[in-house]
Design a protein around this motif. Structure first.
Motif, PDB file in Angstrom:
ATOM      1  N   MET A   1       0.731  -1.123   0.042  1.00 52.16           N
ATOM      2  CA  MET A   1       0.071  -0.017  -0.008  1.00 52.16           C
ATOM      3  C   MET A   1       0.881   0.862  -0.008  1.00 52.16           C
ATOM      4  O   MET A   1       1.853   1.152   0.390  1.00 52.16           O
ATOM      5  N   LYS A   2       0.336   2.349  -0.354  1.00 53.01           N
ATOM      6  CA  LYS A   2       1.143   3.565  -0.293  1.00 53.01           C
ATOM      7  C   LYS A   2       0.377   4.581   0.655  1.00 53.01           C
ATOM      8  O   LYS A   2      -0.747   4.845   0.759  1.00 53.01           O
ATOM      9  N   ILE A   3       1.213   5.402   1.116  1.00 52.06           N
ATOM     10  CA  ILE A   3       0.884   6.560   1.799  1.00 52.06           C
ATOM     11  C   ILE A   3       1.869   7.607   1.552  1.00 52.06           C
ATOM     12  O   ILE A   3       3.127   7.817   1.636  1.00 52.06           O
ATOM     13  N   CYS A   4       0.856   8.946   1.017  1.00 50.60           N
ATOM     14  CA  CYS A   4       1.851   9.971   0.335  1.00 50.60           C
ATOM     15  C   CYS A   4       2.972   9.466  -0.611  1.00 50.60           C
ATOM     16  O   CYS A   4       4.084  10.048  -0.472  1.00 50.60           O
ATOM     17  N   ASP A   5       2.769   8.434  -1.445  1.00 53.14           N
ATOM     18  CA  ASP A   5       3.629   8.132  -2.355  1.00 53.14           C
ATOM     19  C   ASP A   5       4.571   7.046  -2.011  1.00 53.14           C
ATOM     20  O   ASP A   5       5.698   6.807  -2.506  1.00 53.14           O
ATOM     21  N   ASN A   6       4.630   6.844  -0.604  1.00 49.70           N
ATOM     22  CA  ASN A   6       5.552   5.900  -0.022  1.00 49.70           C
ATOM     23  C   ASN A   6       4.890   4.513   0.119  1.00 49.70           C
ATOM     24  O   ASN A   6       3.918   4.529   0.757  1.00 49.70           O
ATOM     25  N   CYS A   7       5.597   3.459  -0.423  1.00 51.28           N
ATOM     26  CA  CYS A   7       5.327   2.236  -0.373  1.00 51.28           C
ATOM     27  C   CYS A   7       5.529   1.797   1.051  1.00 51.28           C
ATOM     28  O   CYS A   7       6.538   1.667   1.715  1.00 51.28           O
ATOM     29  N   ILE A   8       4.640   1.050   1.614  1.00 51.82           N
ATOM     30  CA  ILE A   8       4.654   0.199   3.028  1.00 51.82           C
ATOM     31  C   ILE A   8       4.268  -1.105   2.911  1.00 51.82           C
ATOM     32  O   ILE A   8       2.971  -1.397   2.178  1.00 51.82           O
ATOM     33  N   GLY A   9       5.185  -1.851   3.255  1.00 51.50           N
ATOM     34  CA  GLY A   9       4.954  -3.390   2.940  1.00 51.50           C
ATOM     35  C   GLY A   9       5.718  -4.010   3.859  1.00 51.50           C
ATOM     36  O   GLY A   9       6.941  -3.837   4.274  1.00 51.50           O
ATOM     37  N   ASN A  10       5.558  -5.353   4.044  1.00 51.02           N
ATOM     38  CA  ASN A  10       6.392  -6.400   4.985  1.00 51.02           C
ATOM     39  C   ASN A  10       7.929  -6.527   4.314  1.00 51.02           C
ATOM     40  O   ASN A  10       8.739  -6.970   5.096  1.00 51.02           O
ATOM     41  N   LYS A  11       7.748  -6.382   3.082  1.00 49.85           N
ATOM     42  CA  LYS A  11       9.153  -6.483   2.356  1.00 49.85           C
ATOM     43  C   LYS A  11       9.767  -5.096   1.976  1.00 49.85           C
ATOM     44  O   LYS A  11      10.939  -4.964   1.213  1.00 49.85           O
ATOM     45  N   GLU A  12       9.245  -4.067   2.159  1.00 45.26           N
ATOM     46  CA  GLU A  12       9.682  -2.703   2.061  1.00 45.26           C
ATOM     47  C   GLU A  12      10.497  -2.152   3.258  1.00 45.26           C
ATOM     48  O   GLU A  12      10.596  -2.638   4.371  1.00 45.26           O
ATOM     49  N   PRO A  13      11.296  -1.024   2.973  1.00 44.69           N
ATOM     50  CA  PRO A  13      11.919  -0.611   4.023  1.00 44.69           C
ATOM     51  C   PRO A  13      11.125  -0.174   5.155  1.00 44.69           C
ATOM     52  O   PRO A  13      10.030   0.325   4.982  1.00 44.69           O
ATOM     53  N   LEU A  14      11.856  -0.134   6.489  1.00 51.24           N
ATOM     54  CA  LEU A  14      11.085   0.286   7.651  1.00 51.24           C
ATOM     55  C   LEU A  14      10.353   1.343   7.777  1.00 51.24           C
ATOM     56  O   LEU A  14      10.982   2.368   7.279  1.00 51.24           O
ATOM     57  N   VAL A  15       9.186   1.668   8.073  1.00 48.95           N
ATOM     58  CA  VAL A  15       8.424   2.922   8.156  1.00 48.95           C
ATOM     59  C   VAL A  15       8.417   3.131   9.932  1.00 48.95           C
ATOM     60  O   VAL A  15       8.242   1.909  10.868  1.00 48.95           O
ATOM     61  N   LEU A  16       8.399   4.425  10.295  1.00 50.11           N
ATOM     62  CA  LEU A  16       8.256   4.698  11.495  1.00 50.11           C
ATOM     63  C   LEU A  16       7.065   5.514  11.799  1.00 50.11           C
ATOM     64  O   LEU A  16       7.023   6.389  11.104  1.00 50.11           O
ATOM     65  N   ILE A  17       6.189   5.152  12.711  1.00 54.03           N
ATOM     66  CA  ILE A  17       5.004   5.795  13.188  1.00 54.03           C
ATOM     67  C   ILE A  17       5.380   6.204  14.471  1.00 54.03           C
ATOM     68  O   ILE A  17       5.620   5.608  15.370  1.00 54.03           O
ATOM     69  N   ALA A  18       5.421   7.671  14.732  1.00 52.24           N
ATOM     70  CA  ALA A  18       5.859   8.056  16.216  1.00 52.24           C
ATOM     71  C   ALA A  18       5.548   9.448  16.432  1.00 52.24           C
ATOM     72  O   ALA A  18       5.072  10.195  15.581  1.00 52.24           O
ATOM     73  N   GLY A  19       5.542   9.645  17.713  1.00 51.88           N
ATOM     74  CA  GLY A  19       5.043  10.924  18.343  1.00 51.88           C
ATOM     75  C   GLY A  19       4.325  10.921  19.733  1.00 51.88           C
ATOM     76  O   GLY A  19       4.483   9.852  20.222  1.00 51.88           O
ATOM     77  N   PRO A  20       4.123  11.905  20.318  1.00 55.64           N
ATOM     78  CA  PRO A  20       3.348  11.678  21.624  1.00 55.64           C
ATOM     79  C   PRO A  20       1.919  10.960  21.803  1.00 55.64           C
ATOM     80  O   PRO A  20       1.401  11.091  20.816  1.00 55.64           O
ATOM     81  N   CYS A  21       1.812  10.611  22.906  1.00 57.69           N
ATOM     82  CA  CYS A  21       0.592   9.831  23.247  1.00 57.69           C
ATOM     83  C   CYS A  21      -0.694  10.636  22.994  1.00 57.69           C
ATOM     84  O   CYS A  21      -1.388  10.246  22.158  1.00 57.69           O
ATOM     85  N   VAL A  22      -0.640  11.821  23.283  1.00 60.55           N
ATOM     86  CA  VAL A  22      -1.717  12.773  23.326  1.00 60.55           C
ATOM     87  C   VAL A  22      -0.974  14.103  23.058  1.00 60.55           C
ATOM     88  O   VAL A  22       0.092  14.660  23.451  1.00 60.55           O
ATOM     89  N   ILE A  23      -1.903  15.066  22.516  1.00 66.16           N
ATOM     90  CA  ILE A  23      -1.595  16.178  22.195  1.00 66.16           C
ATOM     91  C   ILE A  23      -1.648  17.239  23.736  1.00 66.16           C
ATOM     92  O   ILE A  23      -2.681  17.137  24.057  1.00 66.16           O
ATOM     93  N   GLU A  24      -0.550  17.778  24.067  1.00 63.48           N
ATOM     94  CA  GLU A  24      -0.466  18.462  25.205  1.00 63.48           C
ATOM     95  C   GLU A  24      -0.646  19.916  25.069  1.00 63.48           C
ATOM     96  O   GLU A  24      -1.524  20.423  25.837  1.00 63.48           O
ATOM     97  N   THR A  25       0.164  20.456  24.461  1.00 61.77           N
ATOM     98  CA  THR A  25       0.251  21.925  23.840  1.00 61.77           C
ATOM     99  C   THR A  25       0.618  21.682  22.423  1.00 61.77           C
ATOM    100  O   THR A  25       1.495  20.785  22.069  1.00 61.77           O
ATOM    101  N   ALA A  26       0.454  22.953  21.617  1.00 63.72           N
ATOM    102  CA  ALA A  26       0.658  23.197  20.252  1.00 63.72           C
ATOM    103  C   ALA A  26       2.260  23.266  20.261  1.00 63.72           C
ATOM    104  O   ALA A  26       2.891  22.382  19.331  1.00 63.72           O
TER     105      ALA A  26
END
Length: 283
Positions: A1-26
Motif C-alpha cells: 500500500m501507499k501513503i503519500c507516495d511512499n510504499c509500505i509493506g512487509n518487504k519494504e524499508p522500515l516505516v516509523l510511526i511516532a509521536g506523543p501519546c496525546v497532544i498536550e500543547t501545540a
C-alpha cells in the motif's frame, strides 16, 4: 500500500510511526514533530507523525484526555502543513470521521474497538489508510475478519498493528510469532513497541509500564520482519500527561532507530528466510 507516495509493506524499508501519546500543547507537539522529522531524515526513514486529540480509553475519570476535536485537529493540521509529514490519529465510536479524515492521512482504530463491526466499517468507508490495532484479547489470525470488514467497505489500504496480548491481570506479553501470523491478512504489519510494554491499570488510577523493554521488543519485532514500528515518544516521559511510563525518551530515539534500520536492512535482504516464512503461512 501507499501513503503519500511512499510504499509500505512487509518487504519494504522500515516505516516509523511516532509521536506523543496525546497532544498536550501545540508548542510541545510541534517541538516533538520537528525533532522526529530531523531524526527520520538522518536515518532515511519514512515518518508518519502520530498524536491523539482525544484519548477515550483512559483508566480514570480524572485522567487527561487531550484538547478535544477542534483544537486537536488545528494542531495536527499545522504540523502537517509546516513539516510536510503525514499525520495519524485515533478515532473513536463518537468521532465525526469525515471531519477528521479531511485533516489527517491515516485513521487509527483503538485496540479495544477492533471487534466493533459498525465502528470498523464506518472508519473504512472514509477510504483513508487505516492502522487497525489488534485487541489485547484477540489472536492474530482473528484479524483476518477485521480486515475483511474493511475490504467489504471498499477500503484495502490497511495496516494491522500488534500491541501485545493480555497476560493475567495488569500486564501484556508480546508473542513474536504473532507478527508472522498477521501476514495472513495480506496487510503491512506494524509493531507497537511502547504500548506492548504497558501494564494496564497497574498504578491504580493509571497504567504503568516497563519503558526500557520497548527497545528490546522493537529490536525483536524488526528482526522478525515487519513493515514498521510504532513508538510513542516524549522529551520528558516522566512528566507526560498520558502513558508516561511507556513512552520512549525523545533524546534516545535516534540511537534506537539507527539499530532498527540496520536490522531491517539485514532481515529484508535475506529473501530465503522470507520465502520460508511465507510458505509456512500458506498452511
Amino acid at each position: 500500500m501507499k501513503i503519500c507516495d511512499n510504499c509500505i509493506g512487509n518487504k519494504e524499508p522500515l516505516v516509523l510511526i511516532a509521536g506523543p501519546c496525546v497532544i498536550e500543547t501545540a508548542e510541545l507537539t510541534s517541538e516533538i514533530a520537528e525533532q522526529l522529522v530531523s531524526i527520520a531524515k538522518r536515518r532515511d526513514v519514512f515518518l508518519i507523525f502520530k498524536a491523539s486529540f482525544d484519548k477515550a480509553n483512559r483508566t480514570s475519570f480524572e485522567s487527561y484526555r487531550g484538547p478535544g476535536l477542534e483544537k486537536g485537529l488545528a494542531v495536527l493540521e499545522a504540523i502537517r502543513s509546516r513539516f510536510g509529514v503525514p499525520i495519524l490519529t485515533d478515532v473513536h465510536e463518537d468521532t465525526p470521521i469525515d471531519e477528521v479524515a479531511a485533516v489527517v492521512d491515516v485513521l487509527q482504530t483503538p485496540a479495544f474497538l477492533a471487534r466493533q463491526t459498525s465502528f470498523i466499517e464506518r472508519v473504512a468507508r472514509a477510504q483513508k489508510p487505516m492502522n487497525i490495532k489488534k485487541a489485547q484479547f484477540m489472536s492474530p489470525w482473528e484479524m483476518t475478519h477485521v480486515v475483511e470488514k474493511c475490504r467489504r467497505m471498499g477500503n484495502s489500504r490497511i495496516m494491522v498493528c500488534e500491541r501485545g496480548v493480555c497476560f493475567g491481570y495488569n500486564d501484556l506479553v508480546s508473542d513474536m510469532r504473532s507478527l508472522a501470523a498477521l501476514r495472513r491478512t495480506n496487510c503491512p504489519v506494524i509493531f507497537d513497541a511502547t504500548h506492548s510494554v504497558q501494564q494496564p491499570g497497574r498504578l491504580g488510577t493509571a497504567s504503568g509500564g516497563e519503558r526500557a523493554m520497548a527497545a528490546v521488543l522493537a529490536r525483536a519485532a524488526v528482526a522478525a520482519g515487519v513493515a514498521g514500528v510504532f513508538v510513542e515518544t516524549h522529551p520528558r516521559p516522566d512528566q507526560a500527561l498520558s502513558d508516561g511510563a511507556t513512552m520512549w525518551p525523545l533524546d534516545n530515539l535516534d540511537e534506537l532507530l539507527s539499530v532498527l534500520v540496520e536490522l531491517d536492512r539485514i532481515v529484508k535482504k535475506d529473501r530465503f528466510v522470507e520465502a520460508v516464512i511465507d510458505e509456512s503461512l500458506k498452511g
